[in-house]
Motif scaffolding. Structure first.
Motif, PDB file in Angstrom:
ATOM      1  N   GLY A  19     -32.664 -31.875  36.726  1.00 46.62           N
ATOM      2  CA  GLY A  19     -32.525 -31.267  38.045  1.00 46.62           C
ATOM      3  C   GLY A  19     -31.111 -31.412  38.591  1.00 46.62           C
ATOM      4  N   GLY A  20     -30.873 -30.789  39.736  1.00 47.26           N
ATOM      5  CA  GLY A  20     -29.570 -30.878  40.375  1.00 47.26           C
ATOM      6  C   GLY A  20     -29.311 -32.271  40.918  1.00 47.26           C
ATOM      7  N   GLY A  21     -28.068 -32.740  40.769  1.00 48.98           N
ATOM      8  CA  GLY A  21     -27.686 -34.044  41.298  1.00 48.98           C
ATOM      9  C   GLY A  21     -28.015 -35.214  40.419  1.00 48.98           C
ATOM     10  N   VAL A  22     -28.734 -34.971  39.303  1.00 45.23           N
ATOM     11  CA  VAL A  22     -28.989 -36.029  38.326  1.00 45.23           C
ATOM     12  C   VAL A  22     -28.353 -35.578  37.008  1.00 45.23           C
ATOM     13  N   SER A  84     -36.992 -28.883  38.399  1.00 46.16           N
ATOM     14  CA  SER A  84     -36.292 -28.408  39.583  1.00 46.16           C
ATOM     15  C   SER A  84     -35.231 -27.364  39.215  1.00 46.16           C
ATOM     16  N   LEU A  85     -33.949 -27.656  39.394  1.00 46.40           N
ATOM     17  CA  LEU A  85     -32.902 -26.747  38.954  1.00 46.40           C
ATOM     18  C   LEU A  85     -33.070 -26.408  37.475  1.00 46.40           C
ATOM     19  N   ARG A 115     -35.397 -19.190  53.485  1.00 43.79           N
ATOM     20  CA  ARG A 115     -34.962 -18.390  54.629  1.00 43.79           C
ATOM     21  C   ARG A 115     -33.649 -18.963  55.173  1.00 43.79           C
ATOM     22  N   ALA A 116     -32.793 -18.080  55.645  1.00 43.14           N
ATOM     23  CA  ALA A 116     -31.490 -18.468  56.213  1.00 43.14           C
ATOM     24  C   ALA A 116     -30.720 -19.383  55.266  1.00 43.14           C
ATOM     25  N   PRO A 117     -30.443 -18.924  54.044  1.00 47.10           N
ATOM     26  CA  PRO A 117     -29.724 -19.788  53.093  1.00 47.10           C
ATOM     27  C   PRO A 117     -28.333 -20.167  53.581  1.00 47.10           C
ATOM     28  N   GLY A 118     -27.716 -19.304  54.389  1.00 51.00           N
ATOM     29  CA  GLY A 118     -26.377 -19.612  54.904  1.00 51.00           C
ATOM     30  C   GLY A 118     -26.363 -20.878  55.732  1.00 51.00           C
ATOM     31  N   MET A 167     -22.450 -26.867  46.073  1.00 54.09           N
ATOM     32  CA  MET A 167     -22.613 -25.601  46.779  1.00 54.09           C
ATOM     33  C   MET A 167     -23.146 -24.507  45.845  1.00 54.09           C
ATOM     34  N   THR A 168     -22.613 -24.458  44.628  1.00 57.78           N
ATOM     35  CA  THR A 168     -23.039 -23.408  43.699  1.00 57.78           C
ATOM     36  C   THR A 168     -24.463 -23.618  43.219  1.00 57.78           C
ATOM     37  N   THR A 169     -24.786 -24.841  42.805  1.00 59.06           N
ATOM     38  CA  THR A 169     -26.133 -25.085  42.281  1.00 59.06           C
ATOM     39  C   THR A 169     -27.195 -24.932  43.361  1.00 59.06           C
ATOM     40  N   VAL A 170     -26.922 -25.450  44.550  1.00 58.42           N
ATOM     41  CA  VAL A 170     -27.907 -25.307  45.628  1.00 58.42           C
ATOM     42  C   VAL A 170     -28.031 -23.843  46.042  1.00 58.42           C
ATOM     43  N   GLY A 171     -26.906 -23.132  46.110  1.00 63.74           N
ATOM     44  CA  GLY A 171     -26.957 -21.716  46.446  1.00 63.74           C
ATOM     45  C   GLY A 171     -27.788 -20.928  45.449  1.00 63.74           C
ATOM     46  N   GLU A 172     -27.596 -21.189  44.156  1.00 60.45           N
ATOM     47  CA  GLU A 172     -28.397 -20.522  43.127  1.00 60.45           C
ATOM     48  C   GLU A 172     -29.871 -20.916  43.244  1.00 60.45           C
TER      49      GLU A 172
END
Length: 245
Positions: A19-22, A84-85, A115-118, A167-172
């Motif tokens: 997953g992301g962050g690990v 997860s990711l 919702r509201a990813p920004g 930012m990139t991984t969470v955005g994706e």
């Protein structure tokens, strides 16, 4: 991309996507408990731990790199297990390259866009520097069910991860939707989510299951978003039984 392989080349190969962050180390409790006779291919995804120098460009780019890893490391189609990711990447790899994937286990994959990813990304950008602070990383580790035996690995990974990767991984991740090819995946599929996860995560699991005829779905009691680390013995047994089918 850093890749760790173990086992003999002609053994049944399992690609494990963290997953992301690990990083790949999160699978240690799983691989130690799975039965013998398996070969494990465990990458650190771009931007994470030993691959922290490699920029995370996109899910699509990462899946292309993972396909190349499978072609290089395995002599026949593999089982892909993603969390997860990594579960989103597993879905994409199975959908886009079914010739490389025999079966796929999807653990806690978000498939309903946030919702509201920004707004989510703005908050992340503001708090990203905290990931490098050990006190904050330890708080995050508790939320991710990181055991004491893996705490040093988590702190190292957290310190290495860049704002750009976050930012990139969470955005994706929060914009991810089920790819068209998922419904046509011909292999076996197992979809898991924790009973204590947020509603949209369980809804995502149900949607992925309903889209793929013949897939298995299980909502796991006593778990939140962290099944492989929260209940490692149960997870390894469930995965081992599924692999033996």
């Amino acid at each position: 991309m850093h890749v760790r392989s173990s086992g003999i080349g002609d053994e049944r190969a399992v690609l494990l996507l963290h997953g992301g962050g690990v990083a790949g180390w999160m699978w240690k409790p799983t691989t130690e408990l799975l039965p013998a006779g398996l070969r494990f291919i465990v990458p650190d995804l771009p931007g994470h731990d030993r691959s922290s120098a490699e920029r995370y460009v996109s899910h699509d780019q990462t899946v292309s790199e993972l396909a190349a890893v499978v072609e290089r490391e395995a002599e026949r189609p593999v089982t892909v297990v993603g969390f997860s990711l990594g579960a989103q990447l597993a879905i994409l790899l199975a959908a886009n390259r079914p010739d490389l994937v025999e079966r796929v286990a999807v653990v806690s994959a978000q498939a309903e866009p946030t919702r509201a990813p920004g707004l989510t990304l703005s908050l992340l950008s503001a708090t990203a520097p905290l990931a490098k602070q050990q006190w904050f990383a330890k708080l995050q580790a508790r939320a991710l069910f990181i055991p004491a035996s893996l705490m040093d690995d988590y702190l190292r990974t957290s310190a290495r991860i860049s704002r750009e990767t976050l930012m990139t991984t969470v955005g994706e991740n929060i914009r991810f939707t089920e790819p068209p090819g998922w419904a046509q995946f011909p292999g076996a599929a197992l979809v898991l989510a924790g009973a204590g996860e947020r509603g949209f995560m369980k809804k995502s699991a149900l949607s992925l299951h309903e889209s793929l005829p013949g897939s298995e779905l299980e909502i796991v009691d006593g778990c939140g978003h962290g099944i492989p680390l929260q209940r490692p013995e149960w997870f390894a047994q469930r995965l081992g039984n599924w692999l033996a089918q």
